[in-house]
Design a protein around this motif. Structure first.
Motif, PDB file in Angstrom:
ATOM      1  N   PRO A   2      11.054  -3.594   3.072  1.00  0.00           N
ATOM      2  CA  PRO A   2      10.888  -2.887   4.356  1.00  0.00           C
ATOM      3  C   PRO A   2       9.656  -1.991   4.437  1.00  0.00           C
ATOM      4  CG  PRO A   2      12.533  -1.799   3.045  1.00  0.00           C
ATOM      5  CD  PRO A   2      12.207  -3.078   2.323  1.00  0.00           C
ATOM      6  N   SER A   3       9.166  -1.865   5.647  1.00  0.00           N
ATOM      7  CA  SER A   3       8.159  -0.869   5.981  1.00  0.00           C
ATOM      8  C   SER A   3       8.282  -0.600   7.473  1.00  0.00           C
ATOM      9  CB  SER A   3       6.744  -1.348   5.634  1.00  0.00           C
ATOM     10  OG  SER A   3       6.434  -2.532   6.343  1.00  0.00           O
ATOM     11  N   ALA A   4       7.727   0.488   7.904  1.00  0.00           N
ATOM     12  CA  ALA A   4       7.781   0.861   9.316  1.00  0.00           C
ATOM     13  C   ALA A   4       6.401   0.694   9.936  1.00  0.00           C
ATOM     14  CB  ALA A   4       8.248   2.304   9.465  1.00  0.00           C
TER      15      ALA A   4
ATOM     16  N   LEU B 279      11.437   5.305   4.896  1.00  0.00           N
ATOM     17  CA  LEU B 279      11.825   3.895   4.868  1.00  0.00           C
ATOM     18  C   LEU B 279      10.968   3.092   3.905  1.00  0.00           C
ATOM     19  CD1 LEU B 279      13.417   1.444   5.948  1.00  0.00           C
ATOM     20  CD2 LEU B 279      11.648   1.238   7.727  1.00  0.00           C
ATOM     21  N   GLY B 280       9.659   3.187   4.042  1.00  0.00           N
ATOM     22  CA  GLY B 280       8.765   2.300   3.305  1.00  0.00           C
ATOM     23  C   GLY B 280       8.530   2.663   1.863  1.00  0.00           C
ATOM     24  N   VAL B 281       8.870   3.886   1.471  1.00  0.00           N
ATOM     25  CA  VAL B 281       8.675   4.329   0.085  1.00  0.00           C
ATOM     26  C   VAL B 281       9.968   4.904  -0.490  1.00  0.00           C
ATOM     27  CG1 VAL B 281       7.308   5.736  -1.497  1.00  0.00           C
ATOM     28  CG2 VAL B 281       6.264   4.873   0.622  1.00  0.00           C
ATOM     29  N   GLY B 282      10.483   5.931   0.169  1.00  0.00           N
ATOM     30  CA  GLY B 282      11.630   6.651  -0.392  1.00  0.00           C
ATOM     31  C   GLY B 282      12.851   5.796  -0.603  1.00  0.00           C
TER      32      GLY B 282
ATOM     33  N   GLY C 221       3.789  -5.772  -1.058  1.00  0.00           N
ATOM     34  CA  GLY C 221       2.703  -4.835  -0.807  1.00  0.00           C
ATOM     35  C   GLY C 221       1.767  -5.354   0.267  1.00  0.00           C
ATOM     36  N   SER C 222       0.710  -4.604   0.528  1.00  0.00           N
ATOM     37  CA  SER C 222      -0.198  -4.954   1.608  1.00  0.00           C
ATOM     38  C   SER C 222      -1.586  -4.395   1.353  1.00  0.00           C
ATOM     39  CB  SER C 222       0.327  -4.408   2.938  1.00  0.00           C
ATOM     40  OG  SER C 222      -0.651  -4.472   3.960  1.00  0.00           O
ATOM     41  N   MET C 223      -2.589  -5.102   1.888  1.00  0.00           N
ATOM     42  CA  MET C 223      -3.960  -4.610   1.808  1.00  0.00           C
ATOM     43  C   MET C 223      -4.125  -3.294   2.566  1.00  0.00           C
ATOM     44  SD  MET C 223      -5.979  -7.230   4.333  1.00  0.00           S
ATOM     45  CE  MET C 223      -5.508  -7.440   6.068  1.00  0.00           C
ATOM     46  N   ALA C 224      -3.132  -2.952   3.398  1.00  0.00           N
ATOM     47  CA  ALA C 224      -3.189  -1.672   4.107  1.00  0.00           C
ATOM     48  C   ALA C 224      -3.218  -0.499   3.146  1.00  0.00           C
ATOM     49  CB  ALA C 224      -1.993  -1.536   5.039  1.00  0.00           C
ATOM     50  N   ALA C 225      -2.772  -0.710   1.903  1.00  0.00           N
ATOM     51  CA  ALA C 225      -2.830   0.364   0.906  1.00  0.00           C
ATOM     52  C   ALA C 225      -4.265   0.774   0.629  1.00  0.00           C
ATOM     53  CB  ALA C 225      -2.148  -0.086  -0.382  1.00  0.00           C
ATOM     54  N   ASP C 226      -5.194  -0.182   0.691  1.00  0.00           N
ATOM     55  CA  ASP C 226      -6.601   0.076   0.386  1.00  0.00           C
ATOM     56  C   ASP C 226      -7.481   0.086   1.631  1.00  0.00           C
ATOM     57  OD1 ASP C 226      -6.251   0.017  -2.528  1.00  0.00           O
ATOM     58  OD2 ASP C 226      -5.821  -2.098  -2.214  1.00  0.00           O
TER      59      ASP C 226
ATOM     60  N   VAL D 166      -0.238   4.615   4.417  1.00  0.00           N
ATOM     61  CA  VAL D 166       0.355   5.622   3.532  1.00  0.00           C
ATOM     62  C   VAL D 166       1.577   5.035   2.823  1.00  0.00           C
ATOM     63  CG1 VAL D 166       1.489   7.873   3.436  1.00  0.00           C
ATOM     64  CG2 VAL D 166      -0.499   7.530   4.921  1.00  0.00           C
ATOM     65  N   GLN D 167       2.399   4.307   3.570  1.00  0.00           N
ATOM     66  CA  GLN D 167       3.587   3.686   2.966  1.00  0.00           C
ATOM     67  C   GLN D 167       3.212   2.706   1.858  1.00  0.00           C
ATOM     68  OE1 GLN D 167       6.579   2.208   5.994  1.00  0.00           O
ATOM     69  NE2 GLN D 167       4.992   3.021   7.364  1.00  0.00           N
ATOM     70  N   LYS D 168       2.259   1.839   2.154  1.00  0.00           N
ATOM     71  CA  LYS D 168       1.919   0.790   1.190  1.00  0.00           C
ATOM     72  C   LYS D 168       1.217   1.353  -0.041  1.00  0.00           C
ATOM     73  CE  LYS D 168       3.846  -2.655   3.215  1.00  0.00           C
ATOM     74  NZ  LYS D 168       5.057  -3.264   2.607  1.00  0.00           N
ATOM     75  N   ALA D 169       0.406   2.377   0.147  1.00  0.00           N
ATOM     76  CA  ALA D 169      -0.195   3.033  -1.010  1.00  0.00           C
ATOM     77  C   ALA D 169       0.868   3.752  -1.830  1.00  0.00           C
ATOM     78  CB  ALA D 169      -1.275   4.015  -0.556  1.00  0.00           C
ATOM     79  N   GLY D 170       1.794   4.398  -1.136  1.00  0.00           N
ATOM     80  CA  GLY D 170       2.842   5.134  -1.835  1.00  0.00           C
ATOM     81  C   GLY D 170       3.794   4.241  -2.590  1.00  0.00           C
ATOM     82  N   VAL D 171       4.204   3.145  -1.980  1.00  0.00           N
ATOM     83  CA  VAL D 171       5.176   2.287  -2.649  1.00  0.00           C
ATOM     84  C   VAL D 171       4.537   1.594  -3.851  1.00  0.00           C
ATOM     85  CG1 VAL D 171       4.874   0.101  -1.360  1.00  0.00           C
ATOM     86  CG2 VAL D 171       7.138   0.779  -2.165  1.00  0.00           C
ATOM     87  N   ARG D 172       3.255   1.253  -3.750  1.00  0.00           N
ATOM     88  CA  ARG D 172       2.562   0.662  -4.899  1.00  0.00           C
ATOM     89  C   ARG D 172       2.511   1.647  -6.058  1.00  0.00           C
ATOM     90  NH1 ARG D 172      -3.492  -1.250  -3.928  1.00  0.00           N
ATOM     91  NH2 ARG D 172      -3.766   1.015  -3.739  1.00  0.00           N
ATOM     92  N   ASN D 173       2.211   2.903  -5.745  1.00  0.00           N
ATOM     93  CA  ASN D 173       2.175   3.928  -6.779  1.00  0.00           C
ATOM     94  C   ASN D 173       3.546   4.100  -7.420  1.00  0.00           C
ATOM     95  OD1 ASN D 173       2.503   6.910  -7.643  1.00  0.00           O
ATOM     96  ND2 ASN D 173       0.282   6.670  -7.497  1.00  0.00           N
ATOM     97  N   LEU D 174       4.592   4.106  -6.589  1.00  0.00           N
ATOM     98  CA  LEU D 174       5.945   4.293  -7.099  1.00  0.00           C
ATOM     99  C   LEU D 174       6.362   3.159  -8.020  1.00  0.00           C
ATOM    100  CD1 LEU D 174       8.482   6.030  -7.097  1.00  0.00           C
ATOM    101  CD2 LEU D 174       9.200   4.874  -4.988  1.00  0.00           C
ATOM    102  N   VAL D 175       5.906   1.949  -7.726  1.00  0.00           N
ATOM    103  CA  VAL D 175       6.234   0.805  -8.579  1.00  0.00           C
ATOM    104  C   VAL D 175       5.732   1.031 -10.003  1.00  0.00           C
ATOM    105  CG1 VAL D 175       5.672  -1.624  -9.019  1.00  0.00           C
ATOM    106  CG2 VAL D 175       6.457  -0.919  -6.759  1.00  0.00           C
ATOM    107  N   HIS D 176       4.551   1.619 -10.155  1.00  0.00           N
ATOM    108  CA  HIS D 176       4.038   1.896 -11.501  1.00  0.00           C
ATOM    109  C   HIS D 176       5.006   2.788 -12.276  1.00  0.00           C
ATOM    110  CE1 HIS D 176       0.427   0.000 -10.178  1.00  0.00           C
ATOM    111  NE2 HIS D 176      -0.081   1.040  -9.536  1.00  0.00           N
ATOM    112  N   SER D 177       5.536   3.803 -11.606  1.00  0.00           N
ATOM    113  CA  SER D 177       6.463   4.723 -12.268  1.00  0.00           C
ATOM    114  C   SER D 177       7.804   4.056 -12.566  1.00  0.00           C
ATOM    115  CB  SER D 177       6.683   5.968 -11.393  1.00  0.00           C
ATOM    116  OG  SER D 177       5.499   6.723 -11.284  1.00  0.00           O
ATOM    117  N   ILE D 178       8.277   3.226 -11.651  1.00  0.00           N
ATOM    118  CA  ILE D 178       9.533   2.508 -11.888  1.00  0.00           C
ATOM    119  C   ILE D 178       9.403   1.603 -13.089  1.00  0.00           C
ATOM    120  CG2 ILE D 178      11.066   0.732 -10.935  1.00  0.00           C
ATOM    121  CD1 ILE D 178      10.563   2.027  -8.173  1.00  0.00           C
ATOM    122  N   ASP D 179       8.285   0.892 -13.177  1.00  0.00           N
ATOM    123  CA  ASP D 179       8.080   0.000 -14.316  1.00  0.00           C
ATOM    124  C   ASP D 179       8.036   0.775 -15.627  1.00  0.00           C
ATOM    125  OD1 ASP D 179       7.163  -2.832 -15.276  1.00  0.00           O
ATOM    126  OD2 ASP D 179       5.728  -1.431 -16.165  1.00  0.00           O
TER     127      ASP D 179
END
Length: 224
Positions: free
Chosen positions: A91-93, A113-116, A139-144, A155-168
Motif C-alpha cells: 500500500p501507499s497513498a 499508511l505507506g510506511v508506518g 517500491g518506486s522511483m518516486a523515492a529518488d 516521502v512514503q517510498k523513501a521512508g519505506v525503503r529505509n525501513l526495509v533496511h532496518s527490518i532486514d
C-alpha cells in the motif's frame, strides 16, 4: 522447497494491480495466499481468480492504518496459511498536492499508511515467519525522483525503503530477509511495466539467485 515444506503467503494492500499479480504468481507456485485489503469487492475478485485457477486464497478486510484491526487481520491470515514464506507489503497513498498545498497532518496520514503500517504488518506476521521467509515491499522511483504534485508519495517510498533496511537487519540472524523492489517506471497495460512483469520482478527478488548473507540486497531496482 518441496510441496510438503511450502508455506503460505500474505499480501497486504491487496488489489487488482501489482499486489494481485504477486498473489496470483505465488498461488501458481503452490502457496496458499492470504489477501488483506480494505474493499471487499476488490479483494474477493483477486481471490476468485486464484481459486478459479486451482489455488487457495483467504480474504481478510482491515484498514492498515487501524493498528488493532490490521494486527488481528494479519494474525488471522497467518493462522490460516502459515507458516508464511512471503509477506508482501504494497500500500501507499496518492494525494495530488504539492508542498505548498500539502498540510502536515495529511503528510502524516499518508506516511502512516505507506510506511508506518509496514511495522504493524511485520510485527503481526512475525510469529508465522521462519528461516527462509521473505518480506517484500513494492517500491518506486518516486523515492529518488518525486513528482512535486504528489509530494507525500515520494516521502512514503523513501521512508519505506529505509525501513526495509532496518527490518532486514533485525530479522537476518533468524534467516528472514527483507527487500524493497524499486520500480523505475510507470505502471502501464503493456510494455515492461505491466503489473504482471513488476510482480515477476518482485518474486525474483525473493530468491535473488540464491543470495545469502552479505550477498543479499535489501533494495533491488527493476528497470524494465
Amino acid at each position: 522447497m518441496s510441496d510438503a515444506e511450502r508455506g503460505g503467503a500474505i499480501i497486504t494492500g491487496a488489489g487488482p494491480g501489482v499486489s494481485g499479480s504477486v498473489a496470483r504468481l505465488l498461488a501458481q507456485q503452490g502457496h496458499a495466499v492470504g489477501l488483506l485489503g480494505v474493499d471487499r469487492g476488490t479483494v474477493e475478485a483477486v481471490a476468485d481468480e486464484i481459486r478459479a485457477a486451482g489455488g487457495t486464497a483467504h480474504v481478510a478486510l482491515a484498514d492498515l492504518t487501524d493498528a488493532v484491526a490490521a494486527r488481528a487481520a494479519v494474525a488471522g491470515l497467518g493462522e490460516r496459511v502459515g507458516p508464511v514464506d512471503v509477506l508482501h507489503f504494497n500500500p501507499s497513498a496518492f494525494r495530488e498536492k504539492d508542498p505548498l498545498e500539502l498540510e502536515p497532518h495529511e503528510l502524516l496520514e499518508d506516511v502512516l499508511l505507506g510506511v508506518g503500517s509496514l511495522l504493524t504488518v511485520v510485527q503481526a506476521a512475525r510469529p508465522f515467519l521462519r528461516e527462509g521467509s521473505r518480506v517484500t515491499v513494492t517500491g518506486s522511483m518516486a523515492a529518488d525522483r518525486p513528482w512535486h504534485r504528489a509530494a507525500s508519495l515520494g516521502v512514503q517510498k523513501a521512508g519505506v525503503r529505509n525501513l526495509v533496511h532496518s527490518i532486514d537487519a533485525t530479522l537476518r540472524d533468524d534467516g528472514i530477509r527483507a527487500v524493497s523492489v524499486t520500480v523505475r517506471g510507470t505502471l502501464s497495460d503493456d510494455g515492461p511495466f505491466t503489473p504482471a512483469r513488476v510482480a515477476a520482478a518482485i518474486l525474483a527478488a525473493v530468491d535473488q539467485d540464491g543470495a545469502v548473507g552479505d550477498d543479499w540486497r535489501t533494495e533491488v531496482a527493476y528497470e524494465g
